[in-house]
Design an enzyme around this catalytic site. Structure first.
Site, short mmCIF file in Angstrom:
data_model
loop_
_atom_site.label_atom_id
_atom_site.label_comp_id
_atom_site.label_asym_id
_atom_site.label_seq_id
_atom_site.Cartn_x
_atom_site.Cartn_y
_atom_site.Cartn_z
N ASP A 45 20.81 -21.24 19.27
CA ASP A 45 22.02 -21.10 20.09
C ASP A 45 23.19 -21.79 19.40
O ASP A 45 24.31 -21.27 19.37
CB ASP A 45 21.81 -21.73 21.48
N TYR A 82 6.02 -24.69 24.38
CA TYR A 82 6.16 -23.51 25.24
C TYR A 82 4.81 -23.05 25.78
O TYR A 82 4.74 -22.36 26.79
CB TYR A 82 6.78 -22.35 24.46
N LYS A 108 10.44 -33.49 14.13
CA LYS A 108 10.79 -34.81 14.67
C LYS A 108 9.63 -35.72 14.26
O LYS A 108 8.93 -36.30 15.10
CB LYS A 108 10.98 -34.71 16.20
N ASP A 140 17.45 -33.87 15.19
CA ASP A 140 18.74 -34.40 15.67
C ASP A 140 19.77 -34.38 14.54
O ASP A 140 20.93 -34.01 14.72
CB ASP A 140 18.58 -35.80 16.29
N ASP A 159 14.59 -22.68 19.42
CA ASP A 159 15.32 -22.13 20.56
C ASP A 159 16.70 -22.80 20.65
O ASP A 159 17.73 -22.13 20.78
CB ASP A 159 14.53 -22.38 21.85
C1 IPM Z 1 15.29 -17.11 23.56
C2 IPM Z 1 15.33 -17.38 25.03
C3 IPM Z 1 13.91 -17.46 25.57
C4 IPM Z 1 13.22 -18.61 24.87
C5 IPM Z 1 13.79 -17.58 27.08
C6 IPM Z 1 14.53 -16.48 27.80
C7 IPM Z 1 12.37 -17.64 27.53
O1 IPM Z 1 16.06 -18.54 25.30
O2 IPM Z 1 14.68 -16.10 23.16
O3 IPM Z 1 15.86 -17.88 22.79
O4 IPM Z 1 13.37 -19.77 25.25
O5 IPM Z 1 12.48 -18.34 23.90
MG MG Z 2 17.06 -19.34 23.60
#
Ligand code: IPM
Ligand code: MG
Length: 359
Positions: free
Chosen positions: A251, A142, A191, A223, A247
């Site tokens: 999710d 990042y 990884k 993975d 990240d």
């Molecule tokens: C998160 C989001 C952010 C990230 C984006 C909006 C920059 O996806 O906080 O998970 O990738 O960190």
């Molecule tokens: Mg995110």
């Protein structure tokens, strides 16, 4: 207690979910005799519209003068075609960096009331999901060198993953400290079969682990982890991840709990100044309709009460109120099923605030 909170409403559903969370904080203030003073500095798309940049210096200064930062969400299609350094998301990344928030703590919990909403098979969901993901937040791909250049096949783009031992050590310590207060297991994600940074990550985590003899450490390739999360999520206690893997996996972890609208996160660094936000995004498709789920933001405010202000009783009151309202069958659209009482974003906020006042 008197606290100053910088509130970044953000874009999309950000303002709606923030209003609901402020209603709950005001209820806490009244019920427990505190004063919360708010400022509303702009960031993300709203800041681009107002000032031309996603993170004005005044917003950073305001946050640094505050005791904590509460954030809705940023981004939306309106700003999608801007150059990378001018996008709303860049505002969030730069804010994390400017405030030194190197550890992002994201719980993924399967609520009993919502088990039926989990996409996991019932036999797997039955074993429960209670994972604390600790994601490195100010390093890795990042923040590494990036750009465009002429390659042998014409123009190419590149991003670079860089990690120093010091960056890995400090976030690993946070993961191990958290594990000490939980089931005493850290699964570190990398990884290392491909990436040099992955090998340094693994070796450094092993070094940090020596200071925590009571914590069991396990290493998992990213993975495989993506697979294990749906196959047997109950095996995880604390999961320690580099920035991008964290990240992606958060999710997935949120989705298996069936409740991305319910999960808060906190970003912490060297000082007590933390940033608290829901883990979901700005959901521009449903913005302005009063149908978003404000619970993740309300629970983020609860995390703020405990982590930044050490207000434990107050935190419990908010968490309890959320549970009571879910127990009573109230649901926003995203978690609604037949037989539930469907309510709007603002109504959900009012119900929880009232429950806090009456606790
Ligand atoms: C998160 C989001 C952010 C990230 C984006 C909006 C920059 O996806 O906080 O998970 O990738 O960190
Ligand atoms: Mg995110």
């Amino acid at each position: 207690m008197e606290c100053k909170i910088a509130v970044i409403r953000g874009d999309g559903i950000g303002p709606e979910i923030i209003d609901a969370a402020i209603g709950c904080l005001d209820a806490v203030a009244r019920r427990f005799g505190h004063t919360f003073r708010y400022s509303f500095p702009p960031m993300g798309g709203a800041a681009i519209d107002a000032t031309g940049v996603p993170l004005p210096q005044e917003t950073i200064d305001d946050c640094l003068r505050s005791d904590a930062v509460l954030l809705g969400a940023v981004g939306g299609p309106k700003w999608d075609n801007l150059a990378g350094h001018l996008r709303p998301e860049k505002g969030l990344l730069n804010l994390r960096s400017a405030l030194g928030l190197y550890a992002n703590v994201r719980p993924a919990v399967l609520y009993d009331q919502l088990r039926a909403g989990s996409p996991l098979k019932p036999a797997i969901a039955k074993k429960g999901v209670n994972i604390m993901v600790v994601r490195e937040l100010t390093g890795g791909i990042y923040f590494g060198p990036r750009g465009y250049r002429d390659g042998k096949n014409g123009q190419e783009a590149y991003d670079t993953e860089v990690y120093s031992i010091a960056e890995i050590e400090r976030v690993a310590k946070i993961a191990f400290d958290i594990a000490m207060g939980r089931r005493k297991k850290v699964t570190s994600i990398d990884k290392s079969n491909v990436l040099e940074t992955g090998r340094l990550w693994r070796a450094t985590v092993n070094k940090v682990a020596k200071s925590y003899p009571d914590v069991r450490v396990e290493h998992m390739l990213v993975d495989n982890c993506a697979m294990q999360l749906v196959k047997e999520p109950s095996q995880f206690d604390v999961m320690l991840c580099p920035n991008m893997f964290g990240d992606i996996l958060t999710d997935e972890a949120a989705m298996i709990t069936g409740s991305i609208g319910l999960l808060p996160s906190s970003s912490l660094g060297a000082t007590k100044l933390g940033l608290y936000e829901p883990i979901h995004g700005s959901a521009p498709d449903i913005a302005g309709q009063d149908i978003a789920n404000p619970i993740a933001t309300i629970l983020a405010a609860a995390m703020m009460l405990s982590s930044s202000f050490s207000l434990i009783q107050e935190t419990t009151a908010v968490e309890r109120a959320v549970n009571v309202i879910l127990d009573k069958g109230y649901r926003t659209l995203d978690i609604s099923e037949t037989g539930n009482k469907k309510v709007s974003c603002s109504k959900m906020g009012e119900l929880i605030a009232l429950e806090i006042l009456n606790s």
